[in-house]
Design a protein around this motif. Structure first.
Motif, PDB file in Angstrom:
ATOM      1  N   GLY A 235      49.561  23.982  40.504  1.00  0.00           N
ATOM      2  CA  GLY A 235      49.513  22.761  41.314  1.00  0.00           C
ATOM      3  C   GLY A 235      48.526  22.836  42.463  1.00  0.00           C
ATOM      4  O   GLY A 235      47.443  23.417  42.349  1.00  0.00           O
ATOM      5  N   ALA A 236      48.927  22.248  43.604  1.00  0.00           N
ATOM      6  CA  ALA A 236      48.045  22.207  44.778  1.00  0.00           C
ATOM      7  C   ALA A 236      47.721  23.620  45.275  1.00  0.00           C
ATOM      8  O   ALA A 236      46.636  23.862  45.813  1.00  0.00           O
ATOM      9  N   ASN A 237      48.654  24.549  45.055  1.00  0.00           N
ATOM     10  CA  ASN A 237      48.432  25.914  45.538  1.00  0.00           C
ATOM     11  C   ASN A 237      47.231  26.570  44.871  1.00  0.00           C
ATOM     12  O   ASN A 237      46.563  27.406  45.463  1.00  0.00           O
ATOM     13  N   TYR A 238      46.971  26.185  43.622  1.00  0.00           N
ATOM     14  CA  TYR A 238      45.777  26.685  42.928  1.00  0.00           C
ATOM     15  C   TYR A 238      44.525  26.329  43.731  1.00  0.00           C
ATOM     16  O   TYR A 238      43.627  27.148  43.909  1.00  0.00           O
ATOM     17  N   GLN A 239      44.488  25.084  44.233  1.00  0.00           N
ATOM     18  CA  GLN A 239      43.313  24.630  44.991  1.00  0.00           C
ATOM     19  C   GLN A 239      43.154  25.429  46.281  1.00  0.00           C
ATOM     20  O   GLN A 239      42.045  25.788  46.667  1.00  0.00           O
ATOM     21  N   TYR A 240      44.270  25.687  46.958  1.00  0.00           N
ATOM     22  CA  TYR A 240      44.189  26.458  48.211  1.00  0.00           C
ATOM     23  C   TYR A 240      43.716  27.888  47.930  1.00  0.00           C
ATOM     24  O   TYR A 240      42.894  28.442  48.662  1.00  0.00           O
ATOM     25  N   VAL A 241      44.246  28.477  46.861  1.00  0.00           N
ATOM     26  CA  VAL A 241      43.861  29.846  46.491  1.00  0.00           C
ATOM     27  C   VAL A 241      42.366  29.915  46.190  1.00  0.00           C
ATOM     28  O   VAL A 241      41.652  30.798  46.671  1.00  0.00           O
ATOM     29  N   LYS A 242      41.860  28.939  45.416  1.00  0.00           N
ATOM     30  CA  LYS A 242      40.429  28.931  45.078  1.00  0.00           C
ATOM     31  C   LYS A 242      39.586  28.705  46.327  1.00  0.00           C
ATOM     32  O   LYS A 242      38.489  29.245  46.453  1.00  0.00           O
ATOM     33  N   GLU A 243      40.095  27.889  47.248  1.00  0.00           N
ATOM     34  CA  GLU A 243      39.387  27.618  48.498  1.00  0.00           C
ATOM     35  C   GLU A 243      39.214  28.920  49.297  1.00  0.00           C
ATOM     36  O   GLU A 243      38.157  29.180  49.851  1.00  0.00           O
ATOM     37  N   VAL A 244      40.271  29.722  49.313  1.00  0.00           N
ATOM     38  CA  VAL A 244      40.247  30.959  50.097  1.00  0.00           C
ATOM     39  C   VAL A 244      39.414  32.031  49.387  1.00  0.00           C
ATOM     40  O   VAL A 244      38.587  32.696  50.004  1.00  0.00           O
ATOM     41  N   PHE A 245      39.610  32.190  48.075  1.00  0.00           N
ATOM     42  CA  PHE A 245      39.042  33.347  47.382  1.00  0.00           C
ATOM     43  C   PHE A 245      37.823  33.036  46.514  1.00  0.00           C
ATOM     44  O   PHE A 245      37.052  33.944  46.216  1.00  0.00           O
ATOM     45  N   GLY A 246      37.641  31.811  46.074  1.00  0.00           N
ATOM     46  CA  GLY A 246      36.561  31.543  45.110  1.00  0.00           C
ATOM     47  C   GLY A 246      36.712  32.498  43.943  1.00  0.00           C
ATOM     48  O   GLY A 246      37.790  32.590  43.353  1.00  0.00           O
ATOM     49  N   ASP A 247      35.659  33.276  43.618  1.00  0.00           N
ATOM     50  CA  ASP A 247      35.809  34.244  42.525  1.00  0.00           C
ATOM     51  C   ASP A 247      36.064  35.668  43.058  1.00  0.00           C
ATOM     52  O   ASP A 247      35.893  36.645  42.342  1.00  0.00           O
ATOM     53  N   LYS A 248      36.483  35.745  44.324  1.00  0.00           N
ATOM     54  CA  LYS A 248      36.806  37.071  44.891  1.00  0.00           C
ATOM     55  C   LYS A 248      38.228  37.516  44.531  1.00  0.00           C
ATOM     56  O   LYS A 248      38.736  38.507  45.057  1.00  0.00           O
ATOM     57  N   ALA A 249      38.867  36.762  43.684  1.00  0.00           N
ATOM     58  CA  ALA A 249      40.170  37.161  43.145  1.00  0.00           C
ATOM     59  C   ALA A 249      40.260  36.604  41.729  1.00  0.00           C
ATOM     60  O   ALA A 249      39.549  35.667  41.375  1.00  0.00           O
ATOM     61  N   SER A 250      41.133  37.179  40.914  1.00  0.00           N
ATOM     62  CA  SER A 250      41.397  36.627  39.581  1.00  0.00           C
ATOM     63  C   SER A 250      42.637  35.757  39.660  1.00  0.00           C
ATOM     64  O   SER A 250      43.560  36.057  40.415  1.00  0.00           O
TER      65      SER A 250
END
Lengths: 575, 192
Positions: A235-250
């Motif tokens: 959900g929305a948390n996916y967007q926040y995670v991508k905002e913070v990490f981009g491709d610096k996390a899997s």
């Protein structure tokens, strides 16, 4: 064609494109616009039902008849509709059935922040969770396919930040699947013990098949980046995670949040050094991971309270806050208030003045709880004002009956106030109920209901007469007052509280925001007559303030209701 | 490009929805990915309201947090101060100087901080504060404050003036198009 759409509009578009034919809902923030936008497509029949249970059962009937159907509600609405949901899991469907439910983490406009995923687990039905408007549309369509392929109602969970966030949606054509012929099928649709016992194994087998689907479905997607950190989210948390990490996390992004895959999670966990689960509200994915033997970090780092954001997630990972500037002076709060000219205000003023104990309900009139009126003693859930008053009076007897009331709106009364009133009549508490009839469902943004005389399209409909309904429910004393007339309200209140049988006072005046309500010219203050006593400010009208020590009227807000005029002992306020 | 953020804030009922729609339409027409996040319901009733607009090549989060806004557009003086911490260090705060008393001020429980914009200015916040209400009334309606403010914001963008006008024509009812075009022009021409 591309369009910028809120998630709710995109869900409606998904219903349309999937060939859905019947939509029945009860409004509730943040779900309301799903059905409002759906009603703009003439190809789908849409309605406001009196409550969520009725809505879901109407959708059930449409599915039984063989067409695709949907209902929409807020998270607490699903409590009301839980009864049909749990057995719909057993019957399954004929036409595809989508149940849209909108959670409200952060409680922007709700009385609790329960997590609807528990219902998917409890009812053993699949639940999809989109993370932007484009997915809202796609998942709504996919939900119908899952519903039909697995013979189950399918839940579509959205939260406020998805429901009310606009993003780009590619629109496609509507495709209506062939209507399935109606065939009598008692073993599937008559849920008495003998049949239900045979349906339960089907439910369990279906869960196993859905779990297999979750393993391979492309909506549960792995996005490999740096493998030091792995995050499972949705959900929305996916967007926040991508905002913070981009491709610096899997990231393992789950589009289906029930049932959850097992092998897919194990494989992802094995591919990363440290596994985190980022999910708002309850630790459901985390618990699943731990149950299948996958070690992860979840609620020990991320709060079960409120809404997340890129800021809160970055903070949980120990990243520094971004630089900012703010004023040192404290900015006063600006809480929501009842509008200038709101018909609820007059009645609340009278209740507060007489120090009446008030059991409240859900709607705009909950705002009577805030200063300066502070007129409410409780607000629990839809309908609890009336049923709660009955219990309060049964416990308190004559001591409370003469100074306690329930207040409930017209739409909420139709939703679940009627049964409480029947209980008052039947089990005989000497209770006084106030129906604040503003001729609309107000707080959610003006939806029609069975007492307004109009349907969702604005076309004339049967108008249920509240006076006759209360009589029919066993209440003899029913009277109507105008809340703009304080003396009339006070007289009615005192007489009905003193009466030795239950009574209903209908406080009737349409919401001032309705287009059909014409504002009167603003009232005027004669500054020479104003003694600065501030009595006019005791009812919390946003159009009145003090200017150079005298009461002043904001002429852009005032609608000339003249309730303040009745409060002024010096005749300083006039039409 | 990095994702850019614009915050629109004010008091429920002031018309922030049209402002965010206009901004969204113009930016989408420019080919950006875009997200606009607003909250409906409770806060519509005279409460503090906030809308986030984010655009760029690929936008993830729909919300703007501390130190992330390139611009804040505020419809009311203290709402500008309430959300000032969302601004980036080099961000610009555009605000209408109109004062609308919140209920705690009306009831006397709190005081309206009249000098709060000066305080922000003293802290080197790039502030464009002006009386957008008067310009809106000059354009023909007090309700056009939203479009006046959008005009002021548009000066900061490398987007052709006509594109904004085109979007206004698409979004506003025909009878209000001329008034809103005038409001936009007044906001655009004003040097705050």
């Amino acid at each position: 064609m591309k369009e910028l759409m809120i998630g709710n509009a995109a869900v409606a578009r998904g219903l349309y494109e999937a060939g859905c034919q019947v939509v029945s809902s009860y409004p509730g923030t943040p779900s309301t616009e799903i059905t409002e936008f759906a009603a703009e497509y003439d190809e789908m029949y849409c309605e406001w039902a009196p409550n969520e249970k009725v809505a879901m059962e109407a959708a059930f009937g449409a599915s039984l008849k063989g067409v695709r159907t949907a209902c929409a509600m807020k998270h607490v609405g699903l409590n009301v509709a839980a009864d049909p949901l749990f057995t719909l899991s057993y019957t399954g469907v004929t036409g595809g059935m989508l149940v849209c439910v909108a959670d409200d983490p952060g409680m922007h406009s709700s009385q609790n922040e329960q997590d609807s995923r528990h219902y998917a687990i409890g009812a053993k039905v699949p639940m999809l969770e989109p993370s932007d408007s484009s997915e809202c549309k796609e998942f709504a369509k996919l939900g119908f396919e899952i519903s039909e392929n697995f013979d189950t109602p399918c839940l579509l969970r959205i939260c406020t930040r998805i429901a009310h966030a606009q993003s780009v949606v590619e629109q496609e054509e509507r495709v209506v699947p062939e209507v399935k012929p109606y065939e009598k099928n008692p073993a599937k649709y008559i849920m008495m013990p003998g049949n239900a016992i045979r349906r339960h194994p089907f439910v369990e087998e279906r869960m196993a098949k859905l779990t297999e689907y979750a393993e391979t479905s492309p909506i549960n997607r792995v996005e490999m980046g740096d493998t030091k950190i792995g995050i499972i989210t949705s959900g929305a948390n996916y967007q926040y995670v991508k905002e913070v990490f981009g491709d610096k996390a899997s990231v393992l992004k789950l589009g289906m949040v029930h049932p959850l895959p097992v092998q897919k999670i194990k494989d992802f966990a094995a591919a990363v050094e440290k596994l985190y689960v980022v999910e708002e509200l309850d630790g459901i994915i985390e618990t699943h991971c731990k149950n299948i033997g996958v070690d992860c970090i979840g609620k020990e780092l991320f709060t079960p309270l409120g809404e997340y954001s890129q800021k809160s997630i970055a903070a949980a990972f120990g990243m520094p806050e971004k630089a900012s500037v703010s004023a040192d002076t404290v900015v006063p709060n600006r809480p929501p208030v009842m509008c200038a000219g709101c018909p609820h205000r007059g009645m609340y003023y009278v209740l507060a003045k007489n120090k009446i104990t008030v059991l409240g309900d859900i709607g705009c009139y909950t705002l009577g709880a805030v200063p300066p009126l502070c007129a409410l003693d409780s607000t629990l859930c839809m309908g609890a004002s009336i049923s709660g008053l009955h219990g309060f009076n049964k416990a308190g007897g004559a001591e409370t009956e003469g100074r306690t009331v329930a207040v409930i709106g017209d739409s909420t009364f139709m939703h679940s106030g009627m049964t409480g009133l029947a209980n008052i009549a039947y089990n005989g508490s000497n209770s006084t109920v106030l129906i604040l009839d503003n001729s609309i469902t107000g707080m959610t943004g003006h939806q029609q209901n069975p007492t307004t005389g109009y349907n969702i399209k604005g076309d004339p409909a049967t108008k249920i007469n509240l006076e006759e309904l209360c009589h029919a429910l066993g209440i003899n004393r029913v009277r109507v007052v105008d809340p703009y007339n304080l003396d009339e309200c006070e007289k009615a209140l005192k007489e009905e509280l003193a009466a030795d049988e239950p009574s209903v006072i209908i406080s009737r005046r349409p919401c001032v925001l309705l287009k059909s309500v014409k504002a009167k010219p603003p009232v005027k203050v004669d500054a020479d007559k104003c003694k600065s006593c501030k009595k006019c400010m005791k009812m919390g009208c946003p159009a009145i303030h003090m200017e150079n020590g005298k009461a002043a009227i904001d002429t852009t807000l005032c609608v000339g209701c003249a309730v303040c005029e009745q409060l002024c002992a010096f005749g300083a306020i006039t039409d | 490009m990095d994702t850019k953020g614009i915050v629109i804030c004010g008091v429920g009922g002031q018309g922030s929805l049209l402002a965010s729609k206009l901004l969204g339409r113009v930016l989408m027409n420019e080919g950006y990915d875009i997200k606009v996040s607003e909250v409906h319901g409770m806060s519509q009733r005279g409460g503090s309201v906030i809308t986030y607009v984010r655009y760029g090549e690929k936008v993830y989060s729909p919300v703007i947090q501390t130190g992330e806004a390139d611009y804040i557009i505020s419809f009311e003086r203290i709402e500008a101060a309430r959300y000032a911490s969302l601004l980036k260090e080099d961000g610009v705060l555009i605000t209408n100087t109109q004062r609308i008393d919140p209920m705690p001020v009306i009831t006397g429980a709190a005081e309206y901080p009249t000098e709060i914009l000066d305080e922000l200015r003293a802290k080197n916040v790039k502030l464009e504060a002006f009386d957008a209400l008067s310009l809106a009334i000059e354009a023909g309606s007090a309700k056009a404050v939203n479009i006046v403010l959008m005009g002021q914001l548009a000066k900061h963008f490398h987007i052709a003036y006509d594109k904004w006008i085109e979007a206004i024509e698409q979004l506003v009812k025909p009878q209000f198009v001329e008034m809103n075009k005038k409001a936009f022009a007044l906001g655009y021409e004003f040097t705050a």
